[in-house]
Enzyme design. Structure first.
Site, PDB file in Angstrom:
ATOM      1  N   LYS A  74      65.180  33.000 -17.733  1.00  9.56           N
ATOM      2  CA  LYS A  74      65.988  33.771 -16.780  1.00  9.56           C
ATOM      3  C   LYS A  74      65.564  35.235 -16.817  1.00  9.56           C
ATOM      4  O   LYS A  74      65.301  35.778 -17.902  1.00  9.56           O
ATOM      5  CB  LYS A  74      67.468  33.615 -17.152  1.00  9.56           C
ATOM      6  CG  LYS A  74      68.443  34.226 -16.165  1.00  9.56           C
ATOM      7  CD  LYS A  74      69.883  33.952 -16.593  1.00  9.56           C
ATOM      8  CE  LYS A  74      70.903  34.484 -15.613  1.00  9.56           C
ATOM      9  NZ  LYS A  74      72.301  34.191 -16.020  1.00  9.56           N
ATOM     10  N   SER A 149      75.107  32.044 -12.422  1.00 11.12           N
ATOM     11  CA  SER A 149      74.004  32.910 -12.037  1.00 11.12           C
ATOM     12  C   SER A 149      72.633  32.426 -12.508  1.00 11.12           C
ATOM     13  O   SER A 149      71.627  32.871 -11.971  1.00 11.12           O
ATOM     14  CB  SER A 149      74.249  34.318 -12.573  1.00 11.12           C
ATOM     15  OG  SER A 149      74.215  34.312 -13.985  1.00 11.12           O
ATOM     16  N   SER A 173      77.719  30.677 -16.268  1.00 13.61           N
ATOM     17  CA  SER A 173      76.411  30.788 -15.611  1.00 13.61           C
ATOM     18  C   SER A 173      75.312  29.860 -16.108  1.00 13.61           C
ATOM     19  O   SER A 173      74.261  29.784 -15.484  1.00 13.61           O
ATOM     20  CB  SER A 173      75.908  32.223 -15.702  1.00 13.61           C
ATOM     21  OG  SER A 173      76.515  32.972 -14.688  1.00 13.61           O
TER      22      SER A 173
END
Ligand code: GLN
Length: 460
Positions: A74, A149, A173
């Site tokens: 990420k 996210s 997330s």
């Protein structure tokens, strides 16, 4: 040409053993870039770094846990000399000057980092639509969101482009996008994974965690990244040996967690746990239902403090033309931060301000403690707690983007877990209308291996 898609870690290791790194990685980037065009899970690829890491492996022992395994990361986790944008325009050209502790551990374990994945700006959102660059699409239906996210990480694993990825979870997330993309995703106990080198959103809630298509791969990645780190004073040594036998006697279904969910999701979960033949108990968590209220006061308060550093001076982009310092701050933040990020900074500043602090921030802190105690009471009666991961199936792109409250409600079952610092896993359990469905398993502090045992039972 061999088929790379959907290979798990042990299959990739075997393939590398047979054909060698050169052949495995020769056309890898060509392939992954082309495949990714369908979902846009990657913000950018780290091809040069990947080949350096492969080169380094030549002098390393072959029994490293992630020897030669491709992984996606990420884009809020720092990798030395690579860009790190956190999905924001304000960090568009930012190059990290050091490795996050988890990246150091990945490198030591022999992993090959292939790219950085898309995310909602500064990890604020549930669909990746708040990325300042572009939205990622759901690998099972490109009209739907992949969740967020960590939507990019979940989507590239769901699409079979990499077997494993790292995400971060402040209020869901990792688990919610894992649920939307049909993969496993773990939010570890707070403190078990070092946050050093993770771009902070809300520090008392943030945790890095593994995402994988295969349960054994998820466990392996968890073992690689966990551990106390002197660079993160909130980190702790994981106190339980993985060889220790765990026994699951009963599981709890909190009635509050099933009330507002899609009935098709609820029914599928009930069906699955009946098959597991474990003792099931209905429980009640009376404060947990205020989780969303509590989270959306405490999280913005921490966000407003953590994001003060993006002022055009210390990091990232700057509007150049202005003379006065204060104008540089104001105009830089106005120009380069997105709408959702600004909304949370404003809200956070408000709840911390004189005269409102007691009414909002302090009260929410008390509620957080009550939520923790609620869970502790429940764990006196049951070993694990089960709920839907998300109250709905993956929703349409654009469906919730103009309605922040609807977007926030995606997190109702995941945020209480962060507030209480507990571990929780998304288990993919099947499909409804061709869309993946996930079940959340919550354990008490350090109960990760109990959660894994349960997941194995469900898998069988
Ligand atoms: N969707 C939640 C939010 O917008 C959770 C985000 C996260 O876990 N990083 O705050």
């Amino acid at each position: 040409v061999y088929k790379r898609q959907d290979l798990n870690i042990s299959q990739i290791k075997q393939l590398i053993e047979e054909i060698g790194f050169e052949n495995f990685y020769k056309d890898y980037f060509e392939w992954i870039k082309k495949e990714d065009e369908k979902i846009r899970g990657f913000l950018f690829f780290t091809e040069k770094l990947a080949f350096e890491l492969i080169e380094n492996l030549k002098n390393k022992p072959k029994n490293l846990p992630l020897y030669g395994i491709p992984i996606a990361v990420k884009d809020n986790i720092l990798i030395k000399n690579e860009r790190c944008t956190a999905g924001s325009k304000i960090l568009e050209n930012y190059i990290a000057s050091y490795d996050a502790t988890v990246i150091k551990k990945l490198k030591e374990a022999g992993a090959i980092i292939v790219g950085k994945t898309n995310m909602d700006e500064f990890a604020m959102g549930s669909s990746t639509e708040y990325s300042a660059y572009f939205p990622t699409l759901n690998p099972f239906d490109e009209t739907k969101v992949p969740g967020g996210s960590s939507g990019g990480s979940a989507a590239v694993v769901g699409a079979g482009l990499v077997p494993i990825a790292l995400g971060s979870d402040t209020g869901g997330s990792i688990r919610q996008p894992a649920s939307f993309c049909g993969v496993y995703g773990l939010k570890p106990t707070y403190g078990v994974v070092s946050r050093y080198g993770l771009i902070a959103m809300a520090s008392s809630l943030d945790q890095i965690g593994p995402i994988a298509k295969n349960l054994d791969d998820l466990i392996l990645l968890f073992e690689v990244i966990k551990g106390k780190d002197e660079k993160d004073s909130t980190s702790v040594e994981f106190p339980i040996e993985k060889t220790k036998k765990v026994q699951i006697k009963s599981i709890g279904l909190p009635k509050e967690f099933f009330q507002d969910a899609d009935t098709k999701i609820v029914n599928l979960i009930l069906e699955k746990i009946k098959e597991s033949k474990l003792k099931i108990k209905e429980i009640s968590l009376k404060y947990v239902k205020y989780g969303i209220h509590c989270y959306y006061l405490l999280m913005p308060a921490e966000v407003s403090a953590n994001l003060a550093r993006y002022d055009g001076i210390k990091y990232g982009m700057r509007v150049n033309e202005e003379e006065k310092l204060w104008e540089i701050y104001e105009k830089t933040r106005d120009k380069y931060l997105g709408k959702e990020v600004k909304r949370r900074i404003i809200l956070g500043t408000f709840v911390l301000s004189h005269g409102y602090y007691e009414a909002y921030y302090l009260k929410a802190q008390k509620l957080r403690r009550a939520i923790f105690e609620d869970f502790q009471e429940a764990f006196k009666e049951v070993d694990l707690i089960i709920s839907p991961t998300s109250p709905t199936l993956p929703f349409k792109l654009g469906e919730k983007i103009e309605d922040p409250v609807q977007m926030y409600l995606s997190d109702i079952y995941t945020v209480p877990v962060n507030l209480a610092g507990l571990p929780a896993l998304n288990i993919p359990i099947g499909f409804i209308n061709n869309l993946p469905v996930g079940m959340q398993v919550i354990g008490n502090i350090f109960d990760e291996y109990k959660i894994f045992e349960f997941a194995k039972a469900i898998q069988q």
